[in-house]
Design a protein around this motif. Structure first.
Motif, PDB file in Angstrom:
ATOM      1  N   ASP A 196       3.633   6.913   4.591  1.00 52.53           N
ATOM      2  CA  ASP A 196       3.367   7.284   5.979  1.00 52.53           C
ATOM      3  C   ASP A 196       4.421   6.691   6.913  1.00 52.53           C
ATOM      4  O   ASP A 196       4.892   7.366   7.844  1.00 52.53           O
ATOM      5  CB  ASP A 196       1.973   6.790   6.380  1.00 52.53           C
ATOM      6  CG  ASP A 196       1.528   7.330   7.727  1.00 52.53           C
ATOM      7  OD1 ASP A 196       1.541   8.556   7.906  1.00 52.53           O
ATOM      8  OD2 ASP A 196       1.173   6.512   8.598  1.00 52.53           O
ATOM      9  N   ASN A 232       0.869  -1.169   0.000  1.00 48.22           N
ATOM     10  CA  ASN A 232       0.000   0.000   0.000  1.00 48.22           C
ATOM     11  C   ASN A 232       0.907   1.221   0.000  1.00 48.22           C
ATOM     12  O   ASN A 232       1.567   1.517   1.001  1.00 48.22           O
ATOM     13  CB  ASN A 232      -0.905  -0.004   1.238  1.00 48.22           C
ATOM     14  CG  ASN A 232      -1.909   1.128   1.223  1.00 48.22           C
ATOM     15  OD1 ASN A 232      -1.568   2.273   0.924  1.00 48.22           O
ATOM     16  ND2 ASN A 232      -3.147   0.827   1.548  1.00 48.22           N
ATOM     17  N   THR A 233       0.983   1.910  -1.125  1.00 45.54           N
ATOM     18  CA  THR A 233       1.936   3.009  -1.283  1.00 45.54           C
ATOM     19  C   THR A 233       1.715   4.109  -0.252  1.00 45.54           C
ATOM     20  O   THR A 233       2.677   4.668   0.293  1.00 45.54           O
ATOM     21  CB  THR A 233       1.841   3.592  -2.704  1.00 45.54           C
ATOM     22  OG1 THR A 233       2.032   2.544  -3.656  1.00 45.54           O
ATOM     23  CG2 THR A 233       2.900   4.673  -2.920  1.00 45.54           C
ATOM     24  N   LEU A 234       0.457   4.425   0.021  1.00 43.85           N
ATOM     25  CA  LEU A 234       0.171   5.449   1.033  1.00 43.85           C
ATOM     26  C   LEU A 234       0.732   5.046   2.390  1.00 43.85           C
ATOM     27  O   LEU A 234       1.291   5.883   3.115  1.00 43.85           O
ATOM     28  CB  LEU A 234      -1.337   5.672   1.136  1.00 43.85           C
ATOM     29  CG  LEU A 234      -1.977   6.537   0.044  1.00 43.85           C
ATOM     30  CD1 LEU A 234      -3.494   6.454   0.144  1.00 43.85           C
ATOM     31  CD2 LEU A 234      -1.518   7.982   0.143  1.00 43.85           C
ATOM     32  N   ASP A 235       0.618   3.765   2.730  1.00 42.11           N
ATOM     33  CA  ASP A 235       1.124   3.296   4.023  1.00 42.11           C
ATOM     34  C   ASP A 235       2.651   3.297   4.053  1.00 42.11           C
ATOM     35  O   ASP A 235       3.256   3.566   5.100  1.00 42.11           O
ATOM     36  CB  ASP A 235       0.592   1.891   4.314  1.00 42.11           C
ATOM     37  CG  ASP A 235      -0.899   1.887   4.625  1.00 42.11           C
ATOM     38  OD1 ASP A 235      -1.468   2.986   4.809  1.00 42.11           O
ATOM     39  OD2 ASP A 235      -1.495   0.794   4.670  1.00 42.11           O
ATOM     40  N   LEU A 272       2.098  11.020  -5.266  1.00 39.00           N
ATOM     41  CA  LEU A 272       2.631   9.889  -4.508  1.00 39.00           C
ATOM     42  C   LEU A 272       4.032   9.509  -4.993  1.00 39.00           C
ATOM     43  O   LEU A 272       4.942   9.288  -4.183  1.00 39.00           O
ATOM     44  CB  LEU A 272       1.704   8.681  -4.632  1.00 39.00           C
ATOM     45  CG  LEU A 272       0.367   8.741  -3.902  1.00 39.00           C
ATOM     46  CD1 LEU A 272      -0.392   7.445  -4.104  1.00 39.00           C
ATOM     47  CD2 LEU A 272       0.570   9.002  -2.415  1.00 39.00           C
TER      48      LEU A 272
END
Length: 336
Positions: free
Chosen positions: A245, A239-242, A280
């Motif tokens: 983060d 999960n790129t967002l994770d 991203l």
């Protein structure tokens, strides 16, 4: 038979030409297969596509209307094609499995070494005549614990290489090769246990419904803050967002990847002039402890030779009305 090669790259055409040996009539186009470019296949019998091409149900319906009977993928991964739809439409699909697991595995280790030993930073510093070592301290791989998720042909080569470095190897796979495990000191564990124990997490698993976003916030939180994640699988297994983060919160030490979750239409193309609108990707690139390469792990002479030869093996089998040993059918098909 007339063959259309979608997403043809200048570096692969000589290998395809050699494998064809002037037998088949081929047209190369740089365009990706999409619903908008499917019409280019009109008048052809076979198309060849790459990992960035779109062979979803909608596109396959169009291809069938345009007379396409066969599709051969110049990749080992086939998550970009809907096999059930292809089978329903009577379109045969072939692929190129295991074209060079060494190419992918060696690139994975290269990403790890470059990140660990700060090679990109060192190169930039030396070009500026800065020979300080203050920002260049890494660690010995000997004695470190490496977790490999996906112990197929690529994962096994990664294990062999890192076994040679003196690493402790943990692994996860649906199929356990106990003989290989004994030979190379591999211990099979759950994904959670691997995340907890690993100094380096290597991802070499196919993208499926089950593996999509396999590495997410909850699993990242299990990891050591000093851990590296190396991805030579598919962009969407994380999960790129994770990941972003976790990098911001310093929950992991570094991320190296040859793939990107939203790489379609970006990777394999020169965007140095036009401005990409991808926040991203920009965030990932801007991290000093992130190394992204443009899906180049397969780009060796040996791999390109094998891809081209397997592609034309599929084509030649179909020309002779024979089944190719590299044909794909849905895993839940009654023909299995």
């Amino acid at each position: 038979m007339k063959i259309l090669i979608y997403s043809a790259k200048d570096f692969e055409i000589p290998f395809l030409e050699k494998a064809n040996n002037d037998v088949c009539h081929i047209k190369y186009v740089k365009e990706r297969l999409t619903s908008k470019t499917a019409m280019m296949s009109l008048g052809f019998d076979i198309i060849s596509i790459f990992s960035a091409d779109d062979a979803s149900s909608k596109v396959l319906e169009l291809l069938k209307d345009f007379g396409i009977e066969y599709i051969t993928l110049r990749s080992a991964g086939y998550d970009n094609i809907n096999l059930k739809t292809a089978q329903r439409l009577g379109i045969k699909v072939g692929y190129t499995p295991e074209y060079s697991p060494h190419a992918i595995a060696e690139h994975a280790v290269a990403l790890l070494l470059a990140l660990n030993r700060k090679l990109i930073t060192a190169n930039h510093q030396v070009h500026s005549y800065n020979f300080s070592l203050s920002n260049l301290v890494g660690f010995d791989l000997k004695g470190k614990t490496v977790g490999i998720i996906g112990m197929g042909s690529v994962g096994k080569v990664i294990a062999k290489i890192l076994h040679g470095f003196g690493c402790r190897i943990l692994a996860y796979d649906l199929i356990r090769d106990e003989k290989f495990a004994r030979q190379y000191g591999v211990t099979y564990l759950t994904i959670s246990d691997i995340c907890i124990q690993s100094d380096v997490l290597m991802l070499s698993i196919p993208l499926t419904t089950e593996t999509s976003h396999m590495i997410h916030a909850e699993r990242i939180q299990l990891m050591k803050r000093t851990a590296f994640i190396i991805n030579v699988a598919r962009g969407a297994v994380v999960n790129t967002l994770d990941i972003i983060d976790a990098l911001k919160k310093k929950q992991i030490a570094a991320y190296g990847s040859d793939v990107y979750e939203y790489e379609s239409g970006i990777f394999f193309y020169d965007h140095s002039v036009d401005k990409l609108d991808d926040d991203l990707l920009q965030q990932l690139i801007d991290f000093p402890n992130v190394l992204i390469t443009p899906h180049q792990a397969f780009a060796t002479a040996e791999a390109l030779t094998n891809i081209a030869e397997t592609t034309f093996h599929n084509i030649n089998c179909w020309k002779q009305n024979e089944a190719s040993p590299f044909e794909l059918i849905p895993v839940n098909s009654n023909n299995n």
